[in-house]
Design a protein around this motif. Structure first.
Motif, PDB file in Angstrom:
ATOM      1  N   PHE A 186     -22.272   5.029  24.280  1.00 37.37           N
ATOM      2  CA  PHE A 186     -22.071   4.177  25.438  1.00 37.37           C
ATOM      3  C   PHE A 186     -21.596   5.257  26.476  1.00 37.37           C
ATOM      4  O   PHE A 186     -21.795   5.058  27.616  1.00 37.37           O
ATOM      5  CB  PHE A 186     -21.062   3.255  25.244  1.00 37.37           C
ATOM      6  N   VAL A 187     -21.003   6.302  25.998  1.00 38.88           N
ATOM      7  CA  VAL A 187     -20.556   7.332  26.856  1.00 38.88           C
ATOM      8  C   VAL A 187     -21.726   8.220  27.502  1.00 38.88           C
ATOM      9  O   VAL A 187     -21.847   8.387  28.715  1.00 38.88           O
ATOM     10  CB  VAL A 187     -19.434   8.471  26.032  1.00 38.88           C
ATOM     11  N   LEU A 188     -22.799   8.086  26.490  1.00 44.01           N
ATOM     12  CA  LEU A 188     -23.913   8.678  26.922  1.00 44.01           C
ATOM     13  C   LEU A 188     -24.841   7.761  27.999  1.00 44.01           C
ATOM     14  O   LEU A 188     -25.292   8.306  28.886  1.00 44.01           O
ATOM     15  CB  LEU A 188     -24.913   9.122  25.812  1.00 44.01           C
ATOM     16  N   THR A 189     -24.713   6.683  27.634  1.00 45.86           N
ATOM     17  CA  THR A 189     -25.238   5.695  28.665  1.00 45.86           C
ATOM     18  C   THR A 189     -24.780   5.742  30.005  1.00 45.86           C
ATOM     19  O   THR A 189     -25.425   5.605  31.023  1.00 45.86           O
ATOM     20  CB  THR A 189     -25.336   4.321  28.177  1.00 45.86           C
ATOM     21  N   ALA A 190     -23.302   5.562  30.001  1.00 44.52           N
ATOM     22  CA  ALA A 190     -22.783   6.062  31.501  1.00 44.52           C
ATOM     23  C   ALA A 190     -23.064   7.424  32.082  1.00 44.52           C
ATOM     24  O   ALA A 190     -23.192   6.949  33.229  1.00 44.52           O
ATOM     25  CB  ALA A 190     -20.996   5.942  30.994  1.00 44.52           C
ATOM     26  N   MET A 191     -23.171   8.354  31.334  1.00 41.64           N
ATOM     27  CA  MET A 191     -23.606   9.420  32.133  1.00 41.64           C
ATOM     28  C   MET A 191     -25.132   9.450  32.742  1.00 41.64           C
ATOM     29  O   MET A 191     -25.342   9.844  33.797  1.00 41.64           O
ATOM     30  CB  MET A 191     -23.284  10.724  31.098  1.00 41.64           C
ATOM     31  N   MET A 192     -25.869   8.728  31.689  1.00 46.17           N
ATOM     32  CA  MET A 192     -27.271   8.447  32.319  1.00 46.17           C
ATOM     33  C   MET A 192     -27.386   7.829  33.551  1.00 46.17           C
ATOM     34  O   MET A 192     -28.167   7.975  34.424  1.00 46.17           O
ATOM     35  CB  MET A 192     -28.334   8.020  30.970  1.00 46.17           C
ATOM     36  N   TRP A 193     -26.588   6.580  33.663  1.00 49.71           N
ATOM     37  CA  TRP A 193     -26.863   5.887  34.630  1.00 49.71           C
ATOM     38  C   TRP A 193     -25.845   6.256  35.835  1.00 49.71           C
ATOM     39  O   TRP A 193     -26.414   5.937  37.016  1.00 49.71           O
ATOM     40  CB  TRP A 193     -25.861   4.273  34.075  1.00 49.71           C
ATOM     41  N   THR A 194     -25.116   7.053  35.609  1.00 53.58           N
ATOM     42  CA  THR A 194     -24.581   7.783  36.676  1.00 53.58           C
ATOM     43  C   THR A 194     -25.481   8.770  37.438  1.00 53.58           C
ATOM     44  O   THR A 194     -25.516   8.883  38.818  1.00 53.58           O
ATOM     45  CB  THR A 194     -23.110   8.841  36.332  1.00 53.58           C
ATOM     46  N   VAL A 195     -26.113   9.740  36.658  1.00 53.82           N
ATOM     47  CA  VAL A 195     -27.212  10.408  37.322  1.00 53.82           C
ATOM     48  C   VAL A 195     -28.170   9.812  37.903  1.00 53.82           C
ATOM     49  O   VAL A 195     -28.653  10.212  38.997  1.00 53.82           O
ATOM     50  CB  VAL A 195     -27.517  11.682  36.132  1.00 53.82           C
ATOM     51  N   PHE A 196     -28.517   8.661  37.249  1.00 51.11           N
ATOM     52  CA  PHE A 196     -29.661   7.780  37.905  1.00 51.11           C
ATOM     53  C   PHE A 196     -29.134   7.291  39.151  1.00 51.11           C
ATOM     54  O   PHE A 196     -30.116   7.332  40.338  1.00 51.11           O
ATOM     55  CB  PHE A 196     -29.975   6.852  36.783  1.00 51.11           C
ATOM     56  N   GLY A 197     -28.051   6.919  39.395  1.00 50.34           N
ATOM     57  CA  GLY A 197     -27.416   6.294  40.525  1.00 50.34           C
ATOM     58  C   GLY A 197     -27.575   7.295  41.529  1.00 50.34           C
ATOM     59  O   GLY A 197     -27.833   7.098  42.687  1.00 50.34           O
ATOM     60  N   LEU A 198     -27.087   8.286  41.304  1.00 46.48           N
ATOM     61  CA  LEU A 198     -26.907   9.458  42.177  1.00 46.48           C
ATOM     62  C   LEU A 198     -27.958  10.069  42.748  1.00 46.48           C
ATOM     63  O   LEU A 198     -28.205  10.471  43.993  1.00 46.48           O
ATOM     64  CB  LEU A 198     -25.945  10.602  41.659  1.00 46.48           C
ATOM     65  N   LEU A 199     -29.118  10.159  41.714  1.00 50.82           N
ATOM     66  CA  LEU A 199     -30.373  10.553  42.292  1.00 50.82           C
ATOM     67  C   LEU A 199     -31.154   9.387  43.268  1.00 50.82           C
ATOM     68  O   LEU A 199     -31.685   9.910  44.165  1.00 50.82           O
ATOM     69  CB  LEU A 199     -31.326  10.999  41.057  1.00 50.82           C
ATOM     70  N   ALA A 200     -31.008   8.458  42.941  1.00 59.20           N
ATOM     71  CA  ALA A 200     -31.499   7.345  43.417  1.00 59.20           C
ATOM     72  C   ALA A 200     -31.283   7.189  44.905  1.00 59.20           C
ATOM     73  O   ALA A 200     -31.726   7.000  45.959  1.00 59.20           O
ATOM     74  CB  ALA A 200     -31.271   5.991  42.976  1.00 59.20           C
ATOM     75  N   LYS A 201     -29.721   7.415  45.015  1.00 59.15           N
ATOM     76  CA  LYS A 201     -28.880   7.595  46.370  1.00 59.15           C
ATOM     77  C   LYS A 201     -29.610   8.760  46.779  1.00 59.15           C
ATOM     78  O   LYS A 201     -29.866   8.663  48.312  1.00 59.15           O
ATOM     79  CB  LYS A 201     -27.554   7.390  46.241  1.00 59.15           C
ATOM     80  N   ARG A 202     -29.595   9.712  46.472  1.00 59.30           N
ATOM     81  CA  ARG A 202     -29.961  11.120  47.114  1.00 59.30           C
ATOM     82  C   ARG A 202     -31.436  11.033  47.674  1.00 59.30           C
ATOM     83  O   ARG A 202     -31.615  11.527  48.708  1.00 59.30           O
ATOM     84  CB  ARG A 202     -29.822  12.440  46.132  1.00 59.30           C
ATOM     85  N   TRP A 203     -32.245  10.563  46.804  1.00 61.54           N
ATOM     86  CA  TRP A 203     -33.658  10.525  47.288  1.00 61.54           C
ATOM     87  C   TRP A 203     -33.940   9.198  48.148  1.00 61.54           C
ATOM     88  O   TRP A 203     -35.114   8.876  48.421  1.00 61.54           O
ATOM     89  CB  TRP A 203     -34.601  10.194  46.226  1.00 61.54           C
ATOM     90  N   GLY A 204     -32.761   8.116  48.247  1.00 60.06           N
ATOM     91  CA  GLY A 204     -32.950   7.273  49.365  1.00 60.06           C
ATOM     92  C   GLY A 204     -34.059   6.125  48.834  1.00 60.06           C
ATOM     93  O   GLY A 204     -34.913   5.401  49.432  1.00 60.06           O
ATOM     94  N   ALA A 205     -34.050   5.920  47.390  1.00 57.65           N
ATOM     95  CA  ALA A 205     -34.963   5.027  46.920  1.00 57.65           C
ATOM     96  C   ALA A 205     -34.338   3.574  46.979  1.00 57.65           C
ATOM     97  O   ALA A 205     -33.333   3.236  46.633  1.00 57.65           O
ATOM     98  CB  ALA A 205     -34.947   5.492  45.363  1.00 57.65           C
ATOM     99  N   ASP A 206     -35.587   2.583  47.248  1.00 61.87           N
ATOM    100  CA  ASP A 206     -34.861   1.200  47.242  1.00 61.87           C
ATOM    101  C   ASP A 206     -34.797   0.648  46.050  1.00 61.87           C
ATOM    102  O   ASP A 206     -35.834   1.050  45.097  1.00 61.87           O
ATOM    103  CB  ASP A 206     -36.282   0.484  48.157  1.00 61.87           C
ATOM    104  N   ALA A 207     -33.879  -0.145  45.906  1.00 62.20           N
ATOM    105  CA  ALA A 207     -33.451  -0.647  44.532  1.00 62.20           C
ATOM    106  C   ALA A 207     -34.751  -1.552  43.835  1.00 62.20           C
ATOM    107  O   ALA A 207     -34.756  -1.382  42.629  1.00 62.20           O
ATOM    108  CB  ALA A 207     -32.246  -1.524  44.647  1.00 62.20           C
TER     109      ALA A 207
END
Length: 320
Positions: A186-207
């Motif tokens: 679950f710690v690993l999933t939290a890290m994966m989702w964090t990186v996912f969210g930051l990259l999605a924001k950085r790239w301006g991706a629509d949800a």
């Protein structure tokens, strides 16, 4: 979207028109329903283990169902199909972080740890990892109240870790002796989702585009999943298969996405995230009633610390 936890970073990327004349009560209803779906998801994932399904089985059911439901929208919306404006490289990276691989790790964790651990550790650590990476990569300093909230989250997760590792187990059955393995996943999933969210924001991706692309591209992972991991779909009752397909694929993969984006549209991104601390409490209640997984005293304390920390962190200023 998956997904056990919605990234607050994606909320800002979602653009929906607010229907005229709608009251905040509709937004509150959408937010509460979203939290209910996500809160029960951990219980449904845990039930899949009891029904004899593997992480690969649940991942296949989830993404095949979600892809079939989203395909008509993808054909109309995504140009080029199936990635839209995201682009192949970015879409594949986001899928690796929040698509089928994420689901495999999350469900694998549910085979070791009670549902409450999943619903508390993963969403609790996402704001912690987000703050760490935002500071490391962009120099963004969290304010004092946010730091206090994140400290409470870490204290709560620490209580869960002590619970899982302690030889005294505080009333847990022997079946939970390996809960620490699930907690690490679950710690690993939290890290994966964090990186996912930051990259999605950085790239301006629509949800919505991200959700459609990750669900469809996850189908590319399924042949590898089928060949590399145990599959028991033909050994499990149809009712258990239908439960996972409907809940993980339709309710979480499609329904929760729509409700969350509506919450953002009606209440705003900041207020939409305030519903997230409800998830562990919903999981604790439904896990006890439906699975008989009654939380120990230590787990209740840890859950309350994480809920309080998430609430403080989400309501505080981002930068000191």
């Amino acid at each position: 979207m998956n997904q056990a936890v919605p990234p607050p970073q994606l909320a800002a990327a979602t653009r929906l028109a607010v229907p005229a004349g709608r009251t905040p009560w509709l937004g509150i209803a959408c937010g509460l329903t979203t939290s209910l779906i996500w809160g029960i998801q951990a219980v449904v994932s845990r039930q899949s283990v009891a029904d004899g399904l593997t992480a690969a089985d649940v991942t296949i059911l989830r993404f095949v169902t979600a892809a079939l439901l989203l395909l008509p929208f993808a054909l109309r919306r995504m140009r080029p199909f199936p990635i839209g404006r995201i682009g192949w490289r970015r879409a594949l990276v986001l899928t690796a972080l929040a698509g089928a691989p994420y689901s495999l790790v999350l469900i694998a964790g549910a085979s070791f740890a009670p549902a409450l651990h999943s619903a508390t550790i993963t969403p609790g650590l996402i704001p912690v990892f987000t703050a760490i990476l935002a500071y490391a990569l962009a120099g963004e300093r969290p304010g004092r109240m946010r730091l206090a909230g994140l400290a409470l989250v870490l204290a709560g997760v620490g209580v869960f870790s002590w619970q899982a590792l302690s030889s005294q187990s505080l009333g847990h059955a022997p079946a939970h002796d390996s809960a620490w393995i699930g907690d690490l996943l679950f710690v690993l999933t939290a890290m994966m989702w964090t990186v996912f969210g930051l990259l999605a924001k950085r790239w301006g991706a629509d949800a919505i585009d991200v959700t459609i692309a990750t669900c469809l591209l996850s189908l590319l992972f399924l042949p590898v999943v089928t060949l590399a991991l145990p599959i028991r779909l033909d050994e499990v009752a149809w009712g258990a298969l239908a439960l996972q397909a409907f809940y993980q694929g339709a309710l979480v993969g499609v329904g929760a996405l729509f409700l969350y984006t509506q919450t953002v549209a009606l209440l705003g991104a900041a207020r939409a995230t305030l519903f997230l601390p409800l998830n562990p409490a919903i999981t604790a209640l439904t896990g006890a009633v439906l699975l008989g997984e009654w939380p120990s005293t230590a787990e209740i304390i840890g859950m309350l610390l994480v809920i309080t920390g998430m609430t403080v962190a989400l309501r505080s200023r981002s930068v000191a």
